[in-house]
Write a protein that holds these residues in place. Structure first.
Motif, PDB file in Angstrom:
ATOM      1  N   GLY A   1       0.822  -1.217   0.000  1.00  0.00           N
ATOM      2  CA  GLY A   1       0.000   0.000   0.000  1.00  0.00           C
ATOM      3  C   GLY A   1       0.845   1.251   0.000  1.00  0.00           C
ATOM      4  O   GLY A   1       0.323   2.363   0.104  1.00  0.00           O
TER       5      GLY A   1
ATOM      6  N   GLY B   1       2.596   2.477  -2.453  1.00  0.00           N
ATOM      7  CA  GLY B   1       2.510   3.239  -3.714  1.00  0.00           C
ATOM      8  C   GLY B   1       3.426   2.721  -4.809  1.00  0.00           C
ATOM      9  O   GLY B   1       3.596   3.392  -5.840  1.00  0.00           O
ATOM     10  N   LYS B   2       3.970   1.509  -4.662  1.00  0.00           N
ATOM     11  CA  LYS B   2       4.894   0.974  -5.683  1.00  0.00           C
ATOM     12  C   LYS B   2       4.161   0.742  -7.004  1.00  0.00           C
ATOM     13  O   LYS B   2       4.621   1.145  -8.064  1.00  0.00           O
ATOM     14  N   THR B   3       3.001   0.109  -6.926  1.00  0.00           N
ATOM     15  CA  THR B   3       2.221  -0.156  -8.154  1.00  0.00           C
ATOM     16  C   THR B   3       1.787   1.169  -8.780  1.00  0.00           C
ATOM     17  O   THR B   3       1.744   1.301 -10.007  1.00  0.00           O
ATOM     18  N   THR B   4       1.481   2.127  -7.934  1.00  0.00           N
ATOM     19  CA  THR B   4       1.055   3.432  -8.436  1.00  0.00           C
ATOM     20  C   THR B   4       2.168   4.062  -9.278  1.00  0.00           C
ATOM     21  O   THR B   4       1.906   4.646 -10.343  1.00  0.00           O
TER      22      THR B   4
ATOM     23  N   ARG C   1      -1.105  -9.526  -2.098  1.00  0.00           N
ATOM     24  CA  ARG C   1      -2.160  -9.811  -3.074  1.00  0.00           C
ATOM     25  C   ARG C   1      -2.266 -11.293  -3.358  1.00  0.00           C
ATOM     26  O   ARG C   1      -1.280 -11.986  -3.488  1.00  0.00           O
TER      27      ARG C   1
HETATM   28  P1  ADP Z   1       1.790  -1.041  -3.360  1.00  0.00           P
HETATM   29  O1  ADP Z   1       1.933  -1.446  -4.789  1.00  0.00           O
HETATM   30  O2  ADP Z   1       3.017  -0.405  -2.807  1.00  0.00           O
HETATM   31  O3  ADP Z   1       1.276  -2.122  -2.483  1.00  0.00           O
HETATM   32  P2  ADP Z   1      -0.331   0.629  -4.386  1.00  0.00           P
HETATM   33  O4  ADP Z   1       0.351   1.560  -5.338  1.00  0.00           O
HETATM   34  O5  ADP Z   1      -1.090  -0.499  -4.962  1.00  0.00           O
HETATM   35  O6  ADP Z   1       0.689   0.137  -3.291  1.00  0.00           O
HETATM   36  O7  ADP Z   1      -1.363   1.459  -3.506  1.00  0.00           O
HETATM   37  C1  ADP Z   1      -1.075   2.703  -2.925  1.00  0.00           C
HETATM   38  C2  ADP Z   1      -2.342   3.282  -2.331  1.00  0.00           C
HETATM   39  O8  ADP Z   1      -3.235   3.610  -3.376  1.00  0.00           O
HETATM   40  C3  ADP Z   1      -3.082   2.303  -1.430  1.00  0.00           C
HETATM   41  O9  ADP Z   1      -3.604   3.051  -0.340  1.00  0.00           O
HETATM   42  C4  ADP Z   1      -4.192   1.803  -2.281  1.00  0.00           C
HETATM   43  O10 ADP Z   1      -5.332   1.542  -1.491  1.00  0.00           O
HETATM   44  C5  ADP Z   1      -4.473   2.981  -3.198  1.00  0.00           C
HETATM   45  N1  ADP Z   1      -4.918   2.509  -4.509  1.00  0.00           N
HETATM   46  C6  ADP Z   1      -4.282   1.630  -5.321  1.00  0.00           C
HETATM   47  N2  ADP Z   1      -4.943   1.465  -6.478  1.00  0.00           N
HETATM   48  C7  ADP Z   1      -6.032   2.263  -6.390  1.00  0.00           C
HETATM   49  C8  ADP Z   1      -7.115   2.559  -7.271  1.00  0.00           C
HETATM   50  N3  ADP Z   1      -7.209   1.989  -8.464  1.00  0.00           N
HETATM   51  N4  ADP Z   1      -8.038   3.429  -6.853  1.00  0.00           N
HETATM   52  C9  ADP Z   1      -7.963   4.010  -5.640  1.00  0.00           C
HETATM   53  N5  ADP Z   1      -6.979   3.799  -4.774  1.00  0.00           N
HETATM   54  C10 ADP Z   1      -6.013   2.934  -5.125  1.00  0.00           C
END
Ligand code: ADP
Length: 560
Positions: free
Chosen positions: A401, A403-406, A521
């Motif tokens: 959570g 923000g890596k995927t973001t 996940r």
């Molecule tokens: P990581 O990849 O590091 O686990 P993410 O980038 O998936 O983290 O998520 C960062 C934050 O953004 C988290 O709080 C997650 O809930 C939120 N988030 C991720 N994807 C979405 C989305 N599609 N819409 C809204 N919030 C999101």
């Protein structure tokens, strides 16, 4: 009554109920225009069939007159006298059948072609929408627009032209013949029929409401079953089978009550409408009979009147059913057109691309801030800067959570940053052609791999459709997948994906199921057949994911 059957309508669950969009007539016209000629022909044939239908009762009346004459007098040859009339009637029946066949074929041709055009255009525009659009919408709702809504719109369109046109013409035509036969009887009919129709419509709308509630209840029960069966591992792990059975049972009981109530309503409606229509016939015979007795009407005319008045009643009943269908068709059409006109914020293509020889692959995030459009008040990245030097493997490490995927999503330009910018070789990503960036520059391997319902070969080739078999084998070898793929009887031609049955078992047994690394996940539900060779794909992706979230490989282009 057909409208009240719960099975007739699409499941309520797939229906977005809030803020119904408006029907887009301009867009509808664009889809209709190519079919205008055929539509014109269909309308002419439908009108023709209706006019023939108006003629039939009059001729039947004349035939009854001849029959009555022979019942009284018994002189001359009945066959001879009735021959020309019977032939005329037979010809009209034949013509009516032919015209009906003709307009139904034409309408079905227009309807099916328009449905294909609508589906294609909608699908094409849906695929072009921003990722934020898909964040906000449920896939089920989108698919239902492509399937149920197009279907409903098509049926309504066909019904309006066939039944609507026909019923209106028949009502008008028969009313003219009726008033010519007997003004008094026609006036009586014109008072009684609308009154009965009014009562029928009121009952019908109450039944439709009940039917909607019934569908919603069925959908709730389906939802419970869907949830429990879809998450059977969780249910099993918590030993919740009994509770799920009780939940499903309670919902089923609710839907039984509603369905029985609906059944009683339909039965009452049917019973009452039978009484009403029979009384109408009796009333017409009674009043008409007294007119015949007073020599104001012939027996044949009374017969014509009866048949024509039945046609009027049937047509008006059709029109009232049609009205509900039109309302539903228009709202289904509005839902189809709604997403056809929506334009994405990030277009799929457009913008410049860097010449291959100048592309180095240096990526930088400059003071990027970002919050997801569906959660605007929740910043995921704040003033974030990062440089990814070309030719290096970089891993982003952090808590779930974090923000890596973001970061990867911003690099793929699934979203644009709220502030700051991301650059490739110093160029703002927003100035670059997104399809070139995604197709040629960045190879993106998701942590939630998806299999399409085709061969392993085609699945691996998904990112580079012109990859040779050799390139596919090389990619599979690199991902340690080649060995288990060739161990399947059909090797690379093994069909995988949602609709696969009886897939071979991959080597390694259940070991292969886990991701084998840290991470919260789970594997997506989209991956079926948990005990079969599909786990190979998981391993393949897993290895890549562990190697790094993404690789940029400017010189080689996007790999298979
Ligand atoms: P990581 O990849 O590091 O686990 P993410 O980038 O998936 O983290 O998520 C960062 C934050 O953004 C988290 O709080 C997650 O809930 C939120 N988030 C991720 N994807 C979405 C989305 N599609 N819409 C809204 N919030 C999101």
């Amino acid at each position: 009554v057909a409208l009240c059957e719960p099975e007739e309508a699409p499941p309520a669950r797939s229906r977005p109920r809030v803020l119904e969009p408006r029907f887009n007539w301009t867009l509808f016209w664009q889809f209709l225009r190519p079919h205008l000629l055929v539509l014109g022909a269909a309308v002419v044939l439908a009108l023709g069939a209706a006019l023939v239908n108006v003629q039939i009762p009059l001729l039947l009346g004349q035939l009854v007159e001849i029959v009555a004459k022979y019942t009284r007098d018994h002189v001359g040859s009945f066959l001879k006298e009735s021959r020309s009339l019977s032939t005329h009637l037979l010809l009209l029946y034949g013509l009516q059948g032919l015209l009906t066949f003709g307009y139904l074929v034409l309408l079905s041709r227009i309807g099916e072609r328009m449905a294909v055009d609508l589906r294609r255009a909608l699908f094409c525009n849906l695929l072009r929408q921003d990722i934020e659009f898909f964040d906000a919408k449920k896939t089920g709702q989108l698919v239902s627009r492509l399937t149920t809504d197009v279907q409903e719109f098509k049926s309504s369109f066909k019904l309006v032209i066939s039944q609507g046109l026909r019923s209106c013409t028949q009502v008008a035509g028969c009313l003219v013949s009726l008033s010519m036969l007997s003004t008094r009887l026609t006036l009586l009919l014109m008072v009684a029929t609308p009154a009965l129709m009014g009562v029928g419509t009121l009952m019908g709308s109450a039944l439709r409401k009940l039917s909607r509630q019934c569908q919603e209840q069925v959908a709730r029960a389906t939802g419970v079953a869907d949830e429990a069966l879809g998450n059977v591992r969780t249910v099993r792990a918590f030993a919740m089978e009994q509770r799920e059975e009780e939940r499903y049972g309670a919902e089923l009981e609710g839907s039984r009550c509603k369905a029985e109530e609906l059944g009683r309503g339909i039965a009452l409606f049917q019973g009452l409408s039978n009484i009403a229509f029979n009384c109408m016939v009796l009333g017409t015979l009674f009043v008409g009979g007294s007119l015949v007795a007073g020599q104001q009407l012939t027996g044949g005319d009374l017969m014509s009147f009866l048949v024509a008045s039945q046609t009027v009643q049937r047509s008006m009943a059709n029109l009232s059913i049609l009205f509900g269908q039109v309302v539903r068709g228009l709202s289904a059409g509005a839902r189809v057109f709604e997403y056809m006109t929506l334009s994405p914020g990030i277009p799929l293509s457009g913008g410049c691309s860097l010449p291959r020889e100048r592309l180095r692959g240096s990526i930088a995030f400059h003071n990027v801030s970002f919050s997801y459009p569906c959660r605007p008040g929740f910043p995921v990245l704040r003033d974030f800067s990062l440089t990814l030097p070309p030719g290096k493997i970089v891993a982003l490490v952090g808590q779930s959570g974090g923000g890596k995927t973001t970061v990867a999503s911003l690099l793929e330009r699934f979203y644009d940053p709220t502030a700051g910018m991301v650059t490739l070789d110093g160029q703002d990503l927003r100035t670059l052609d997104p399809s070139w960036l995604r197709g040629q520059v960045i190879g993106f391997i998701s942590q939630e791999p998806v299999l399409f319902g085709t061969t392993i070969m085609e699945n691996i080739r998904f990112g580079k459709v012109d990859a040779s078999d050799e390139e596919v084998y090389a990619a599979a070898r690199e991902a340690n997948a080649h060995e288990f793929i060739i161990s399947f009887p059909e090797g690379y031609n093994t069909i995988v994906g949602e609709f696969r049955h009886g897939a071979p078992h991959g080597p390694g047994g259940p070991r292969g199921l886990g991701r084998g690394g840290a991470g919260t996940r789970s594997w997506p539900q989209g991956i079926p057949d948990r005990d079969c060779g599909l786990r190979g794909q998981r391993r393949l992706s897993g290895d890549r994911v562990h190697a790094g979230w993404f690789r940029h490989k400017p010189a080689a282009g996007k790999g298979a």
